[in-house]
Design a protein around this motif. Structure first.
Motif, PDB file in Angstrom:
ATOM      1  N   ASP A  58       0.830  -1.206   0.000  1.00 32.47           N
ATOM      2  CA  ASP A  58       0.000   0.000   0.000  1.00 32.47           C
ATOM      3  C   ASP A  58       0.867   1.261   0.000  1.00 32.47           C
ATOM      4  O   ASP A  58       1.169   1.849   1.038  1.00 32.47           O
ATOM      5  N   THR A  59       1.239   1.682  -1.193  1.00 35.02           N
ATOM      6  CA  THR A  59       1.932   2.948  -1.358  1.00 35.02           C
ATOM      7  C   THR A  59       0.928   4.087  -1.179  1.00 35.02           C
ATOM      8  O   THR A  59      -0.295   3.862  -1.192  1.00 35.02           O
ATOM      9  N   PRO A  60       1.384   5.326  -1.029  1.00 34.93           N
ATOM     10  CA  PRO A  60       0.436   6.446  -0.941  1.00 34.93           C
ATOM     11  C   PRO A  60      -0.526   6.494  -2.126  1.00 34.93           C
ATOM     12  O   PRO A  60      -1.724   6.761  -1.941  1.00 34.93           O
ATOM     13  N   GLU A  61      -0.031   6.212  -3.323  1.00 35.56           N
ATOM     14  CA  GLU A  61      -0.892   6.254  -4.509  1.00 35.56           C
ATOM     15  C   GLU A  61      -1.963   5.168  -4.464  1.00 35.56           C
ATOM     16  O   GLU A  61      -3.128   5.400  -4.811  1.00 35.56           O
ATOM     17  N   VAL A  62      -1.574   3.971  -4.033  1.00 34.13           N
ATOM     18  CA  VAL A  62      -2.531   2.866  -3.944  1.00 34.13           C
ATOM     19  C   VAL A  62      -3.604   3.173  -2.908  1.00 34.13           C
ATOM     20  O   VAL A  62      -4.806   2.955  -3.137  1.00 34.13           O
ATOM     21  N   VAL A  63      -3.192   3.695  -1.770  1.00 33.92           N
ATOM     22  CA  VAL A  63      -4.147   4.036  -0.718  1.00 33.92           C
ATOM     23  C   VAL A  63      -5.089   5.152  -1.186  1.00 33.92           C
ATOM     24  O   VAL A  63      -6.288   5.124  -0.909  1.00 33.92           O
ATOM     25  N   ARG A  64      -4.541   6.135  -1.893  1.00 33.00           N
ATOM     26  CA  ARG A  64      -5.371   7.234  -2.397  1.00 33.00           C
ATOM     27  C   ARG A  64      -6.446   6.710  -3.350  1.00 33.00           C
ATOM     28  O   ARG A  64      -7.625   7.083  -3.241  1.00 33.00           O
ATOM     29  N   ASP A  65      -6.068   5.841  -4.277  1.00 29.61           N
ATOM     30  CA  ASP A  65      -7.039   5.301  -5.227  1.00 29.61           C
ATOM     31  C   ASP A  65      -8.116   4.495  -4.508  1.00 29.61           C
ATOM     32  O   ASP A  65      -9.288   4.502  -4.910  1.00 29.61           O
ATOM     33  N   PHE A  66      -7.727   3.800  -3.455  1.00 27.58           N
ATOM     34  CA  PHE A  66      -8.685   2.998  -2.686  1.00 27.58           C
ATOM     35  C   PHE A  66      -9.692   3.901  -1.971  1.00 27.58           C
ATOM     36  O   PHE A  66     -10.902   3.721  -2.094  1.00 27.58           O
ATOM     37  N   THR A  67      -9.210   4.886  -1.238  1.00 24.94           N
ATOM     38  CA  THR A  67     -10.123   5.727  -0.451  1.00 24.94           C
ATOM     39  C   THR A  67     -11.003   6.596  -1.335  1.00 24.94           C
ATOM     40  O   THR A  67     -12.140   6.896  -0.964  1.00 24.94           O
ATOM     41  N   ASP A  68     -10.499   6.979  -2.500  1.00 24.39           N
ATOM     42  CA  ASP A  68     -11.297   7.806  -3.408  1.00 24.39           C
ATOM     43  C   ASP A  68     -12.531   7.079  -3.909  1.00 24.39           C
ATOM     44  O   ASP A  68     -13.474   7.711  -4.395  1.00 24.39           O
ATOM     45  N   ASN A  69     -12.542   5.752  -3.803  1.00 23.83           N
ATOM     46  CA  ASN A  69     -13.716   4.977  -4.221  1.00 23.83           C
ATOM     47  C   ASN A  69     -14.893   5.153  -3.278  1.00 23.83           C
ATOM     48  O   ASN A  69     -16.032   4.857  -3.657  1.00 23.83           O
ATOM     49  N   PHE A  70     -14.651   5.620  -2.067  1.00 25.05           N
ATOM     50  CA  PHE A  70     -15.688   5.599  -1.043  1.00 25.05           C
ATOM     51  C   PHE A  70     -16.171   6.994  -0.643  1.00 25.05           C
ATOM     52  O   PHE A  70     -17.365   7.213  -0.488  1.00 25.05           O
ATOM     53  N   HIS A  71     -15.244   7.903  -0.449  1.00 25.22           N
ATOM     54  CA  HIS A  71     -15.614   9.264  -0.031  1.00 25.22           C
ATOM     55  C   HIS A  71     -14.512  10.203  -0.484  1.00 25.22           C
ATOM     56  O   HIS A  71     -13.325   9.912  -0.278  1.00 25.22           O
ATOM     57  N   GLU A  72     -14.900  11.320  -1.079  1.00 23.62           N
ATOM     58  CA  GLU A  72     -13.888  12.227  -1.614  1.00 23.62           C
ATOM     59  C   GLU A  72     -12.984  12.810  -0.539  1.00 23.62           C
ATOM     60  O   GLU A  72     -11.860  13.243  -0.828  1.00 23.62           O
ATOM     61  N   ASP A  73     -13.445  12.804   0.707  1.00 24.16           N
ATOM     62  CA  ASP A  73     -12.638  13.355   1.790  1.00 24.16           C
ATOM     63  C   ASP A  73     -12.009  12.286   2.687  1.00 24.16           C
ATOM     64  O   ASP A  73     -11.376  12.620   3.689  1.00 24.16           O
ATOM     65  N   MET A  74     -12.202  11.013   2.355  1.00 24.04           N
ATOM     66  CA  MET A  74     -11.576   9.967   3.163  1.00 24.04           C
ATOM     67  C   MET A  74     -10.065  10.067   3.020  1.00 24.04           C
ATOM     68  O   MET A  74      -9.530  10.134   1.911  1.00 24.04           O
ATOM     69  N   ILE A  75      -9.363  10.059   4.147  1.00 28.22           N
ATOM     70  CA  ILE A  75      -7.910  10.175   4.158  1.00 28.22           C
ATOM     71  C   ILE A  75      -7.297   8.785   4.279  1.00 28.22           C
ATOM     72  O   ILE A  75      -7.645   8.023   5.178  1.00 28.22           O
ATOM     73  N   GLY A  76      -6.386   8.476   3.374  1.00 29.26           N
ATOM     74  CA  GLY A  76      -5.672   7.220   3.430  1.00 29.26           C
ATOM     75  C   GLY A  76      -4.262   7.428   3.952  1.00 29.26           C
ATOM     76  O   GLY A  76      -3.583   8.373   3.554  1.00 29.26           O
ATOM     77  N   LEU A  77      -3.833   6.548   4.837  1.00 25.58           N
ATOM     78  CA  LEU A  77      -2.498   6.638   5.414  1.00 25.58           C
ATOM     79  C   LEU A  77      -1.771   5.307   5.280  1.00 25.58           C
ATOM     80  O   LEU A  77      -2.371   4.241   5.385  1.00 25.58           O
ATOM     81  N   THR A  78      -0.475   5.383   5.063  1.00 27.25           N
ATOM     82  CA  THR A  78       0.387   4.216   5.058  1.00 27.25           C
ATOM     83  C   THR A  78       1.697   4.624   5.732  1.00 27.25           C
ATOM     84  O   THR A  78       1.694   5.554   6.533  1.00 27.25           O
ATOM     85  N   GLY A  79       2.769   3.967   5.441  1.00 24.93           N
ATOM     86  CA  GLY A  79       4.037   4.343   6.063  1.00 24.93           C
ATOM     87  C   GLY A  79       5.014   3.201   6.038  1.00 24.93           C
ATOM     88  O   GLY A  79       4.785   2.161   5.390  1.00 24.93           O
ATOM     89  N   SER A  80       6.090   3.353   6.729  1.00 31.37           N
ATOM     90  CA  SER A  80       7.060   2.269   6.851  1.00 31.37           C
ATOM     91  C   SER A  80       6.475   1.190   7.760  1.00 31.37           C
ATOM     92  O   SER A  80       5.532   1.447   8.525  1.00 31.37           O
ATOM     93  N   PRO A  81       7.024  -0.023   7.703  1.00 32.90           N
ATOM     94  CA  PRO A  81       6.535  -1.058   8.630  1.00 32.90           C
ATOM     95  C   PRO A  81       6.599  -0.616  10.086  1.00 32.90           C
ATOM     96  O   PRO A  81       5.694  -0.924  10.881  1.00 32.90           O
ATOM     97  N   GLU A  82       7.634   0.115  10.446  1.00 28.78           N
ATOM     98  CA  GLU A  82       7.769   0.584  11.824  1.00 28.78           C
ATOM     99  C   GLU A  82       6.694   1.603  12.176  1.00 28.78           C
ATOM    100  O   GLU A  82       6.132   1.578  13.285  1.00 28.78           O
ATOM    101  N   GLN A  83       6.403   2.520  11.262  1.00 26.86           N
ATOM    102  CA  GLN A  83       5.375   3.531  11.506  1.00 26.86           C
ATOM    103  C   GLN A  83       3.997   2.893  11.640  1.00 26.86           C
ATOM    104  O   GLN A  83       3.217   3.249  12.525  1.00 26.86           O
ATOM    105  N   VAL A  84       3.700   1.947  10.759  1.00 27.79           N
ATOM    106  CA  VAL A  84       2.403   1.264  10.813  1.00 27.79           C
ATOM    107  C   VAL A  84       2.279   0.460  12.098  1.00 27.79           C
ATOM    108  O   VAL A  84       1.222   0.461  12.753  1.00 27.79           O
ATOM    109  N   ARG A  85       3.342  -0.222  12.479  1.00 26.93           N
ATOM    110  CA  ARG A  85       3.310  -1.014  13.708  1.00 26.93           C
ATOM    111  C   ARG A  85       3.071  -0.129  14.921  1.00 26.93           C
ATOM    112  O   ARG A  85       2.299  -0.475  15.828  1.00 26.93           O
ATOM    113  N   ALA A  86       3.687   1.037  14.962  1.00 29.15           N
ATOM    114  CA  ALA A  86       3.511   1.947  16.091  1.00 29.15           C
ATOM    115  C   ALA A  86       2.080   2.461  16.157  1.00 29.15           C
ATOM    116  O   ALA A  86       1.483   2.554  17.244  1.00 29.15           O
ATOM    117  N   ALA A  87       1.496   2.804  15.018  1.00 25.08           N
ATOM    118  CA  ALA A  87       0.105   3.270  14.994  1.00 25.08           C
ATOM    119  C   ALA A  87      -0.840   2.163  15.430  1.00 25.08           C
ATOM    120  O   ALA A  87      -1.794   2.389  16.186  1.00 25.08           O
TER     121      ALA A  87
END
Length: 201
Positions: free
Chosen positions: A112-141
């Motif tokens: 899930d790159t930023p572009e992939v996440v953006r395309d996914f969230t745009d399918n549902f709501h124009e204001d839905m925010i998609g987030l990803t990150g490094s494995p460490e960042q995702v694990r911390a969240a």
């Protein structure tokens, strides 16, 4: 798909991740619903990468009452359905003049790159925010929100990811208000969210 409904099916399971049914000091149930919670440690600071490629913090993206969901874009059924439901709830609240955010945090940073996440969230709501990150960042969240995920990397391209499926209602100043199970309808989410907004905003 082996999506795990973690900590949301029973009160005992909820207690396992630090959630419990809220009651007021008088002992009466919270008028906003029986899944309201208090005193938990769900949520907190995180740093992730937004769908536009910018590094953001929780304070940057939770600026209003926000429905927060952890999933992944390759998910064959659960994540799209839950994301659509959360978007429907947000649209219902908009029709009532209430401004609510929707946030999708990927637990599959490998694909899930930023572009992939953006395309996914745009399918549902124009204001839905998609987030990803490094494995460490995702694990911390994920740790901050007490969620679970585990990739089945038996296939390097088409692997699935087990993950928890609760949606959290977060407020910028007060943090967690409640959570919603997978079987909660968009109408119920909208009504409960509106109730909390009347109490907490």
């Amino acid at each position: 798909m082996k999506a795990v409904i973690f900590g949301t099916t029973t009160l005992a399971a909820a207690a396992a991740i630090g959630l419990y049914v809220w009651q007021s000091t008088s002992g009466t149930p919270n008028p906003c619903g029986t899944t309201a919670i208090a005193g938990s440690t769900i949520g907190g600071p995180f740093e992730l990468v937004s769908e536009t490629g910018e590094t953001v913090t929780d304070a940057d993206v939770i600026t209003k009452p926000t429905l927060v969901y952890f999933g992944y874009t390759f998910c064959p059924d659960v994540c799209p359905l839950d994301s659509m439901r959360n978007a429907q709830a947000a649209y219902m609240l908009e029709d009532q003049g209430l401004d609510v955010g929707t946030l999708f945090i990927s637990v599959d940073p490998q694909r899930d790159t930023p572009e992939v996440v953006r395309d996914f969230t745009d399918n549902f709501h124009e204001d839905m925010i998609g987030l990803t990150g490094s494995p460490e960042q995702v694990r911390a969240a994920s740790r901050a929100y007490k969620t679970y995920y585990q990739a089945h990397e038996d296939d390097p391209e088409f692997y699935l990811v087990d993950h928890s499926t609760q949606t959290y209602l977060m407020f910028p100043k007060t943090g967690l208000a409640t959570f919603f199970r997978r079987d909660t309808s968009p109408e119920e989410i909208a009504a409960t969210t509106a109730c909390f907004m009347g109490q907490l905003t």
